[in-house]
Design a protein around this motif. Sequence first.
Motif, PDB file in Angstrom:
ATOM      1  N   UNK B  88       2.387   3.080 -14.321  1.00  0.00           N
ATOM      2  CA  UNK B  88       2.803   3.817 -13.702  1.00  0.00           C
ATOM      3  C   UNK B  88       1.311   4.686 -12.922  1.00  0.00           C
ATOM      4  N   UNK B  91       0.486   1.796 -10.486  1.00  0.00           N
ATOM      5  CA  UNK B  91       0.852   1.600  -9.183  1.00  0.00           C
ATOM      6  C   UNK B  91       0.690   3.374  -8.202  1.00  0.00           C
ATOM      7  N   UNK B  92       0.927   3.665  -8.879  1.00  0.00           N
ATOM      8  CA  UNK B  92       0.846   5.299  -8.295  1.00  0.00           C
ATOM      9  C   UNK B  92      -0.543   5.386  -7.491  1.00  0.00           C
ATOM     10  N   UNK B  95      -0.925   3.331  -4.389  1.00  0.00           N
ATOM     11  CA  UNK B  95       0.242   3.562  -3.273  1.00  0.00           C
ATOM     12  C   UNK B  95      -0.857   4.850  -2.375  1.00  0.00           C
ATOM     13  N   UNK B  96      -1.281   5.791  -4.026  1.00  0.00           N
ATOM     14  CA  UNK B  96      -2.399   7.246  -3.504  1.00  0.00           C
ATOM     15  C   UNK B  96      -3.382   6.550  -2.143  1.00  0.00           C
ATOM     16  N   UNK B  98      -3.907   3.380  -0.554  1.00  0.00           N
ATOM     17  CA  UNK B  98      -3.902   2.693   0.145  1.00  0.00           C
ATOM     18  C   UNK B  98      -3.842   3.328   1.955  1.00  0.00           C
ATOM     19  N   UNK B  99      -3.608   4.208   1.983  1.00  0.00           N
ATOM     20  CA  UNK B  99      -4.082   4.588   3.838  1.00  0.00           C
ATOM     21  C   UNK B  99      -5.541   4.993   3.854  1.00  0.00           C
ATOM     22  N   UNK B 103      -4.364  -1.450   2.365  1.00  0.00           N
ATOM     23  CA  UNK B 103      -3.141  -2.701   1.594  1.00  0.00           C
ATOM     24  C   UNK B 103      -4.175  -3.132   0.955  1.00  0.00           C
ATOM     25  N   UNK B 107      -3.767  -3.839  -2.995  1.00  0.00           N
ATOM     26  CA  UNK B 107      -3.063  -4.383  -4.132  1.00  0.00           C
ATOM     27  C   UNK B 107      -3.568  -5.381  -4.760  1.00  0.00           C
ATOM     28  N   UNK B 155      -1.323  -0.543   6.537  1.00  0.00           N
ATOM     29  CA  UNK B 155      -2.868   0.541   6.563  1.00  0.00           C
ATOM     30  C   UNK B 155      -3.730  -0.510   6.224  1.00  0.00           C
TER      31      UNK B 155
END
Lengths: 502, 161
Positions: B88, B91-92, B95-96, B98-99, B103, B107, B155
């Motif tokens: 978790x 993944x979080x 995502x957080x 990424x900006x 990406x 990734x 992004x």
Amino acid sequence: MPGFEYLLDALTPLNILLALGGVIAGTVIGSLPGLTATMAVAVLVPVTFSMAPASALILMGAIYTGAIYGGAYAAILLNTPGTPSAIATTFDGFPMAKRGDGDLAVTLACLASVSGGLVGAAFLLALAPPLATVALAFGPVEYFWLAVFGLTLISALSEGNLLKGLIGACFGLLLSGVGVAEISADVRFTFGSQVLLGGIETVSALIGLYCVPVLIDLVATPDRHLKVTHAPRGFRLAEALTISWRHKWNLLRSSVIGTLVGILPGAGGSIAGLVAYSEARRVSRRREHFGQGEPEGVQATESANNATVGGGFIPTLVLGIPGTPPDAVILGALLIQGVRTGPNLFTEEGSIVYTFIYGLFLATILMLPAGLVIGRYAYKTIVTVPKAMLVPTVAFMTLIGTYSIRNSVSDVIIMITLGVVGWILNRVGFSPSPIVLGLILGRIAEQGFVQAWIIGAATENLTGMFFGRPISLGIIAFIALSLFYPMVRARWVGRRRKIDAD
Amino acid sequence: MRTEAVPGAGGRDLGGMVACALFILLAVVALWDTTSMTDSDSYVFPRTVALAMIVFCLAYVGWQLLWPRSAEAGTATAGSTPRRVGLVLAMLGAAALMPWLGFVICGVVAFGSITVLAMYDTWTPRRLLVYPLVGMAVVVGFYFLFAELLLVPLPLGTVFE
């Protein structure tokens, strides 16, 4: 058969190639969590401008058909419905895969999807104008009750947990209210957070609530994801054909249900599979095996959801009311091509419409070989890929798939959060399905409820508005039946057994 | 469709009852939030749903208190919790960040972290070579599919701009 001469127009080499390519592309796209049929069709719209209208429609229809079927792969092999209409496929598809029958489930899903697609297309061909009036007979209050029906159905299908199912459905309905209100544009349940302003995107929630809990459990143990059988069994086509023939009435009934429910704009796709599943379980001799990997369950859902493709095109073509988001994109493409939808479409633009419908038949038939091959490959990949590669690949697909829906990182964070909440709720007996369906149907339910409320209040007849219309009363009767039939039946069976024992 | 529940003490579904209490709290918060809305079109539906949720939760808790029913045993504690939490967080985190990081970098890092978390076999030289390559191929392949073919603006990362 109307417009039979257009069959030959649909069978040109170009159209056959477009139908096959569309089905393959749609199936692959539909199998990836986060990639939707709407996205695939929308991306292809500019490409179709240079084509003849009928060929363009065939390509878009083939992608749509393939994507609906492709949703079954993720539902069966990953317990994650690729599309909302495949939710009920997880009920029996995933248990089948868990016990080592994933290949059979995928082949059964393919056969059922083809059957459903053909029945839906046949209704579209033969009965489109009269059936379109069904969509017009549904007002706001009927849509509200239809959404409630869908929610009670899925709650009743949460075995032994009707109240938990209903609580989950209410939770989903509240989640659907997050963001800007549909009718009054008030900001609700955001608590000052800009992240929540856009609301909770349904496909993201679908991925989070279904896929993330599977990943959380997968990563925790060294056990294999699915049971592996080492003996080569091919497509298991003969076995699947035997089962399909044995349950042919289930296939036919589910396909007709899918077509009729699919006619209802917006609500149809999500509810059709559930209604067909519920009905298949009700009449089956093996009803106690439903939810544990019963092939009839997979057949019912998959035939119904592919039948909604043809059903959804009925209001789209005859009334200009798109039944689903992909229908809306296809309608837009039709308008750009200069085709005006309406009751006279079948007579004035017969060459386009009938060629398209025969093209839909063609695409559905081509789905059989294409679907079997892709399904076999998908199954082999899922069972043979090592866990250390499967888990990160699926996790990565959930991230990129969710992001791509609205190009939003917030959606990704909401998806993961919902996944964790879904995992915890699942541990205490709350199934994700009612929550997801509540979220999907929330907007339809609220719109219908509020509009009916306004009309009822204005005419000072709220009770009559909600409980006085014939179709509403019919749906309410079905709601009562879905809620209380299992209890009444259990009590009746218990009493019969007691009498027999005495 | 079967759900798993953790059995509570005395045969009662304690987990379900705690969840119901939290759902009641959530419904009360939702009702409170609707008091700030002036248009009845905005609050009539959520209020109805929140009230229905409270009724169903109370009915479930009451049912459990009056007729305790042992819930099905679940697999809540089976497996490694640190790996679950790690997944978790990976993944979080991806995502957080990424900006800022873009990406592809997020990734690759997330893919690598989750591969380590999901690895139960021995790391052989072949696996050490193949798995990172597969990870890179998956990330770059999907990047190409989404960014180039489907024209999704993934992004690029503000750090590198």
